[in-house]
Design an enzyme around this catalytic site. Structure first.
Site, PDB file in Angstrom:
ATOM      1  N   HIS A  52       0.813  -1.224   0.000  1.00 17.10           N
ATOM      2  CA  HIS A  52       0.000   0.000   0.000  1.00 17.10           C
ATOM      3  C   HIS A  52       0.853   1.284   0.000  1.00 17.10           C
ATOM      4  CE1 HIS A  52      -3.395  -2.596   1.164  1.00 17.10           C
ATOM      5  NE2 HIS A  52      -2.699  -3.036   2.169  1.00 17.10           N
ATOM      6  N   ASP A  53       1.577   1.508   1.074  1.00 14.50           N
ATOM      7  CA  ASP A  53       2.198   2.817   1.297  1.00 14.50           C
ATOM      8  C   ASP A  53       3.308   3.182   0.311  1.00 14.50           C
ATOM      9  OD1 ASP A  53       1.813   2.424   4.890  1.00 14.50           O
ATOM     10  OD2 ASP A  53       0.436   3.190   3.377  1.00 14.50           O
TER      11      ASP A  53
END
Ligand code: RIB
Ligand code: CA
Length: 313
Positions: A243-244
Site C-alpha cells: 500500500h504505502d
C-alpha cells in the site's frame, strides 16, 4: 530539478517501512525533511520506535523522527496487530534504535516546517490515519495554504473496505481527521486500495528483494513475507499489497500511476459506513473535484523501481 521537500507521516507497519526506505533511497527526487509518527497499525510508542528502526536500517540516522498523536480525534484507537504483528514490524529481527526520538511533538514539527519553508514547497505524505495532519490544520489554519500537495495512502471505492465492508483502515481509524483533510482545499492525490491491491508482492518479487543480499533487501523480503499471509488468506491474492510505497513511488515516477480527478467525501456519521471514502467516480454530483483518485499502476514498473532503489541502501 530540485528534489521535492516532503514530510512522511506514518504508522509503521511493514508497508510504511518500505515506503520510507524508498524515499530515503531517492535523494535526487525527494528530500525527507522529517518523519512524524502517528498511532495506527500499532500504538504510538511502537510506530515512533519503528520509524527510527527503519531510518537506522537505511543508515539515515540524521532524519528527525517525531512522535505525534497517540489517538484519533474523536474516537478510540483501532490497531491492526492482526496484520502487522505485535511489534508492527514483525518478520525481520531488527535492532532497537540507538538514537532517541527528536524532542518535540510531530504536529508542531509539521506546523513549524510549513511556516519556515517557502509556501507551496512542502508535500505532506500521510501513510496512516490522518490525525497528525488534521490536528496541525486545526491548531494552525494558516499552514493549509502553504502545503504544496498531500499525497496519501487511504480510502477505497471499487475495491471496497479492508477493515469494514466499506472502509479502508487509515480513514476508518480517524474519519473526522480525514474529513478535515479532504475538505481543506489542498491538492490531494489519493492512493486507495483500488490501486494498492494491484501492487502485489508475488514470490518472484519477494525473491528479488531477498536476492539483493543486503540487510535492507533481506529485511524487506522478511517484512513482506510476514504481512502477506493475512492478505493471501483473506483475498486469496498472489502476495501482499504494498500500500504505502505507492505514495513515495508516485513522487518519484508519477507516470507509473493513472487516476481520475473526482469528488471524494468521508462518511463520518453512520456507524454502518463510517470512514467510507465516497468517490463520485462517474460525476453524478456537482461537488468539487477535490482529489486525484488513483485507480491503476504499472506494477512491473513499480517493483522494478522499488527493487532498484532498495539496492542503493
Ligand atoms: O489499509 C492499508 C493502510 O493501513 C496502510 O497504510 C497500512 O500500513 C495501514 O496503515
Ligand atoms: Ca500505514
Amino acid at each position: 530539478m530540485a528534489p521535492r521537500k516532503i514530510i512522511i507521516d506514518t504508522d509503521p507497519g511493514q508497508d510504511d517501512a518500505v515506503a520510507i526506505l524508498l524515499a530515503l533511497a531517492s535523494p535526487d527526487e525527494v528530500d525527507v525533511l522529517g518523519i512524524t509518527a502517528v498511532a495506527g497499525n500499532v500504538p504510538l510508542d511502537l510506530t515512533s520506535k519503528n520509524a527510527f528502526i527503519i531510518c537506522e536500517l537505511a543508515g539515515k540516522v540524521d532524519v528527525p523522527v517525531y512522535a505525534g498523536c497517540d489517538r484519533p480525534l474523536g474516537r478510540p484507537l483501532v490497531t491492526a496487530e492482526h496484520v502487522h504483528g505485535k511489534t508492527g514490524l514483525d518478520g525481520p529481527s531488527l535492532p532497537d534504535p540507538t538514537k532517541q526520538l527528536t524532542p518535540g511533538h510531530g504536529v508542531d514539527f509539521i506546523i513549524d516546517t510549513l511556516r519556515s519553508e517557502a509556501p507551496g514547497t512542502v508535500t505532506l505524505c500521510p501513510l496512516g490515519p490522518l490525525t497528525n495532519i488534521a490536528t496541525a490544520f486545526q491548531k494552525a489554519p494558516d499552514i493549509v495554504d502553504k502545503v504544496q500537495q498531500v499525497v496519501l495512502m487511504g480510502g477505497a471505492y471499487f475495491e471496497v473496505g479492508n477493515i469494514t465492508p466499506t472502509a479502508e483502515f487509515n480513514i476508518y481509524v480517524d474519519p473526522q481527521a480525514a474529513d478535515i483533510v479532504f475538505k481543506s482545499g489542498i491538492d490531494i492525490v489519493v492512493m486507495p486500495l483500488d490501486v494498492t491491491h494491484k501492487a502485489l508482492v508475488t514470490q518472484s518479487r519477494n525473491d528479488a528483494f531477498r536476492a539483493l543480499g543486503t540487510p535492507t533487501g533481506i529485511a524487506v523480503a522478511q517484512m513482506t513475507d510476514f504481512f502477506e499471509r493475512f492478505d493471501k488468506e483473506k483475498y486469496g491474492s498472489a502476495g501482499a499489497p504494498l500500500h504505502d510505497p505507492c505514495v513515495t513511488a508516485y513522487l518519484i515516477k508519477p507516470d507509473l500511476f493513472t487516476g481520475r480527478r473526482v469528488n471524494v467525501e468521508i462518511e463520518t456519521q453512520s456507524e454502518l459506513t463510517l470512514g467510507m471514502t465516497v468517490a463520485d467516480w462517474w460525476g453524478v454530483t456537482d461537488r468539487p473535484k477535490n482529489a486525484l483518485f488513483i485507480g491503476d499502476l504499472d506494477d512491473d514498473g513499480f517493483f522494478a523501481l522499488l527493487t532498484e532503489r532498495l539496492a542503493r541502501l
